[in-house]
Motif scaffolding. Structure first.
Motif, PDB file in Angstrom:
ATOM      1  N   MET A  38       1.280  -1.342  -0.507  1.00 49.94           N
ATOM      2  CA  MET A  38      -0.239   0.130  -0.326  1.00 49.94           C
ATOM      3  C   MET A  38       1.404   1.097  -0.007  1.00 49.94           C
ATOM      4  O   MET A  38       1.755   1.546   1.098  1.00 49.94           O
ATOM      5  CB  MET A  38      -0.585   0.047   1.220  1.00 49.94           C
ATOM      6  CG  MET A  38      -1.967   0.816   1.577  1.00 49.94           C
ATOM      7  SD  MET A  38      -2.959   0.996   2.214  1.00 49.94           S
ATOM      8  CE  MET A  38      -3.296  -0.977   2.431  1.00 49.94           C
ATOM      9  N   ARG A  39       0.026   2.123  -0.799  1.00 50.25           N
ATOM     10  CA  ARG A  39       1.432   3.142  -1.037  1.00 50.25           C
ATOM     11  C   ARG A  39       1.209   4.099  -0.311  1.00 50.25           C
ATOM     12  O   ARG A  39      -0.504   4.192   0.077  1.00 50.25           O
ATOM     13  CB  ARG A  39       1.496   3.477  -2.621  1.00 50.25           C
ATOM     14  CG  ARG A  39       1.742   2.473  -2.994  1.00 50.25           C
ATOM     15  CD  ARG A  39       2.375   3.540  -4.779  1.00 50.25           C
ATOM     16  NE  ARG A  39       2.451   4.764  -4.612  1.00 50.25           N
ATOM     17  CZ  ARG A  39       2.861   5.539  -6.071  1.00 50.25           C
ATOM     18  NH1 ARG A  39       2.831   4.917  -7.491  1.00 50.25           N
ATOM     19  NH2 ARG A  39       3.046   6.623  -5.800  1.00 50.25           N
ATOM     20  N   PRO A  40       1.741   5.204   0.405  1.00 54.79           N
ATOM     21  CA  PRO A  40       0.816   6.205   0.895  1.00 54.79           C
ATOM     22  C   PRO A  40       0.639   7.115   0.503  1.00 54.79           C
ATOM     23  O   PRO A  40       0.910   7.745  -0.535  1.00 54.79           O
ATOM     24  CB  PRO A  40       2.581   7.210   2.186  1.00 54.79           C
ATOM     25  CG  PRO A  40       2.968   6.333   0.641  1.00 54.79           C
ATOM     26  CD  PRO A  40       3.625   5.096   0.062  1.00 54.79           C
ATOM     27  N   ILE A  41      -0.692   8.198   1.017  1.00 60.43           N
ATOM     28  CA  ILE A  41      -0.733   9.421   0.054  1.00 60.43           C
ATOM     29  C   ILE A  41      -0.660  10.716   0.383  1.00 60.43           C
ATOM     30  O   ILE A  41      -0.987  10.801   2.084  1.00 60.43           O
ATOM     31  CB  ILE A  41      -2.861   9.003   0.210  1.00 60.43           C
ATOM     32  CG1 ILE A  41      -3.132   8.023  -0.290  1.00 60.43           C
ATOM     33  CG2 ILE A  41      -3.170  10.337  -0.351  1.00 60.43           C
ATOM     34  CD1 ILE A  41      -5.024   7.994  -0.373  1.00 60.43           C
ATOM     35  N   TYR A  42      -0.248  11.780   0.126  1.00 62.64           N
ATOM     36  CA  TYR A  42       0.090  12.370  -0.128  1.00 62.64           C
ATOM     37  C   TYR A  42      -0.569  14.051  -0.363  1.00 62.64           C
ATOM     38  O   TYR A  42      -1.403  14.401  -1.056  1.00 62.64           O
ATOM     39  CB  TYR A  42       1.669  13.319  -0.225  1.00 62.64           C
ATOM     40  CG  TYR A  42       1.890  12.574   0.172  1.00 62.64           C
ATOM     41  CD1 TYR A  42       3.208  12.094   1.623  1.00 62.64           C
ATOM     42  CD2 TYR A  42       3.140  10.932  -0.313  1.00 62.64           C
ATOM     43  CE1 TYR A  42       3.852  11.570   2.091  1.00 62.64           C
ATOM     44  CE2 TYR A  42       4.382  10.449  -0.056  1.00 62.64           C
ATOM     45  CZ  TYR A  42       4.202  10.111   1.512  1.00 62.64           C
ATOM     46  OH  TYR A  42       5.232   9.934   1.559  1.00 62.64           O
TER      47      TYR A  42
ATOM     48  N   LEU B  88      -8.106   7.509   7.347  1.00 61.54           N
ATOM     49  CA  LEU B  88      -8.769   7.690   6.361  1.00 61.54           C
ATOM     50  C   LEU B  88      -9.094   6.100   5.380  1.00 61.54           C
ATOM     51  O   LEU B  88     -10.652   6.224   5.358  1.00 61.54           O
ATOM     52  CB  LEU B  88      -7.903   7.558   4.777  1.00 61.54           C
ATOM     53  CG  LEU B  88      -8.588   7.459   3.579  1.00 61.54           C
ATOM     54  CD1 LEU B  88      -9.297   8.750   3.659  1.00 61.54           C
ATOM     55  CD2 LEU B  88      -7.188   7.205   2.496  1.00 61.54           C
ATOM     56  N   PHE B  89      -9.205   4.996   5.529  1.00 57.00           N
ATOM     57  CA  PHE B  89      -9.482   4.140   5.468  1.00 57.00           C
ATOM     58  C   PHE B  89     -10.949   3.214   6.021  1.00 57.00           C
ATOM     59  O   PHE B  89     -11.873   3.096   5.551  1.00 57.00           O
ATOM     60  CB  PHE B  89      -9.333   2.028   5.135  1.00 57.00           C
ATOM     61  CG  PHE B  89      -8.048   2.334   3.836  1.00 57.00           C
ATOM     62  CD1 PHE B  89      -8.379   2.666   2.937  1.00 57.00           C
ATOM     63  CD2 PHE B  89      -6.221   2.726   4.236  1.00 57.00           C
ATOM     64  CE1 PHE B  89      -6.959   2.730   2.454  1.00 57.00           C
ATOM     65  CE2 PHE B  89      -5.589   2.867   3.116  1.00 57.00           C
ATOM     66  CZ  PHE B  89      -6.601   2.719   2.291  1.00 57.00           C
TER      67      PHE B  89
ATOM     68  N   PHE C  24     -12.064  16.002   6.492  1.00 51.45           N
ATOM     69  CA  PHE C  24     -12.663  16.288   4.869  1.00 51.45           C
ATOM     70  C   PHE C  24     -13.136  14.515   4.520  1.00 51.45           C
ATOM     71  O   PHE C  24     -12.526  14.042   5.097  1.00 51.45           O
ATOM     72  CB  PHE C  24     -11.188  16.887   4.300  1.00 51.45           C
ATOM     73  CG  PHE C  24     -10.401  17.992   4.890  1.00 51.45           C
ATOM     74  CD1 PHE C  24     -10.978  19.348   4.147  1.00 51.45           C
ATOM     75  CD2 PHE C  24      -9.704  18.040   5.530  1.00 51.45           C
ATOM     76  CE1 PHE C  24     -10.255  20.651   4.434  1.00 51.45           C
ATOM     77  CE2 PHE C  24      -8.737  19.464   6.030  1.00 51.45           C
ATOM     78  CZ  PHE C  24      -9.316  20.701   5.790  1.00 51.45           C
ATOM     79  N   ALA C  25     -13.555  14.783   3.558  1.00 44.37           N
ATOM     80  CA  ALA C  25     -14.479  14.527   2.512  1.00 44.37           C
ATOM     81  C   ALA C  25     -13.505  13.472   1.622  1.00 44.37           C
ATOM     82  O   ALA C  25     -12.784  14.453   1.104  1.00 44.37           O
ATOM     83  CB  ALA C  25     -15.649  14.190   2.096  1.00 44.37           C
ATOM     84  N   PHE C  26     -13.415  12.585   1.999  1.00 42.66           N
ATOM     85  CA  PHE C  26     -12.346  11.601   0.700  1.00 42.66           C
ATOM     86  C   PHE C  26     -13.140  11.282  -0.688  1.00 42.66           C
ATOM     87  O   PHE C  26     -13.335   9.741  -0.538  1.00 42.66           O
ATOM     88  CB  PHE C  26     -11.463  10.801   1.455  1.00 42.66           C
ATOM     89  CG  PHE C  26     -10.837   9.981   0.491  1.00 42.66           C
ATOM     90  CD1 PHE C  26      -9.418  10.962   0.231  1.00 42.66           C
ATOM     91  CD2 PHE C  26     -10.528   8.419   0.319  1.00 42.66           C
ATOM     92  CE1 PHE C  26      -8.356   9.824  -0.965  1.00 42.66           C
ATOM     93  CE2 PHE C  26      -9.518   7.900  -0.804  1.00 42.66           C
ATOM     94  CZ  PHE C  26      -7.874   9.327  -1.246  1.00 42.66           C
ATOM     95  N   PRO C  27     -13.830  11.609  -1.449  1.00 44.46           N
ATOM     96  CA  PRO C  27     -14.881  11.784  -2.220  1.00 44.46           C
ATOM     97  C   PRO C  27     -13.760  10.436  -3.845  1.00 44.46           C
ATOM     98  O   PRO C  27     -14.762  10.908  -4.838  1.00 44.46           O
ATOM     99  CB  PRO C  27     -15.336  12.561  -3.257  1.00 44.46           C
ATOM    100  CG  PRO C  27     -14.336  13.727  -2.577  1.00 44.46           C
ATOM    101  CD  PRO C  27     -13.358  13.040  -1.587  1.00 44.46           C
TER     102      PRO C  27
END
Length: 89
Positions: A1-5, A24-25, A75-78
């Motif tokens: 799993m790659r990080p998100i920036y 997040l997940f 924040f939403a993660f759409p």
């Protein structure tokens, strides 16, 4: 799993802020410490997973804050994880 920036461009320099994937997940929200929030923070994403040449920016602005507590903004993660993780840096 790659990080998100999250990214911010200031003074000709692009800085990165890591997203808390552990939060997040399960919640489908970005939890950002208040001290890391700045106007201009954005998330790079692919609007179409089949077209990797088109990358757009999703800006995290104050009007997109869903909730806040003493230490964090939420924040939403759409997006789907793949839309964000497959973006080349």
């Amino acid at each position: 799993m790659r990080p998100i920036y999250l990214y911010i461009d200031k003074y000709g320099i692009t800085r990165k802020v890591a997203v808390d994937l552990a939060y997040l997940f399960p919640h489908k929200q970005i939890r950002l410490p208040k001290w890391e929030f700045e106007e201009g923070l954005y998330l790079r994403y692919l609007p179409d997973l089949k077209d990797h040449s088109k990358i757009e920016k999703y800006f995290l602005t104050r009007d997109k804050i869903l909730n806040e507590d003493n230490n964090f903004y939420y924040f939403a993660f759409p997006f789907k994880y793949e839309q964000v993780s497959e973006v080349s840096v």
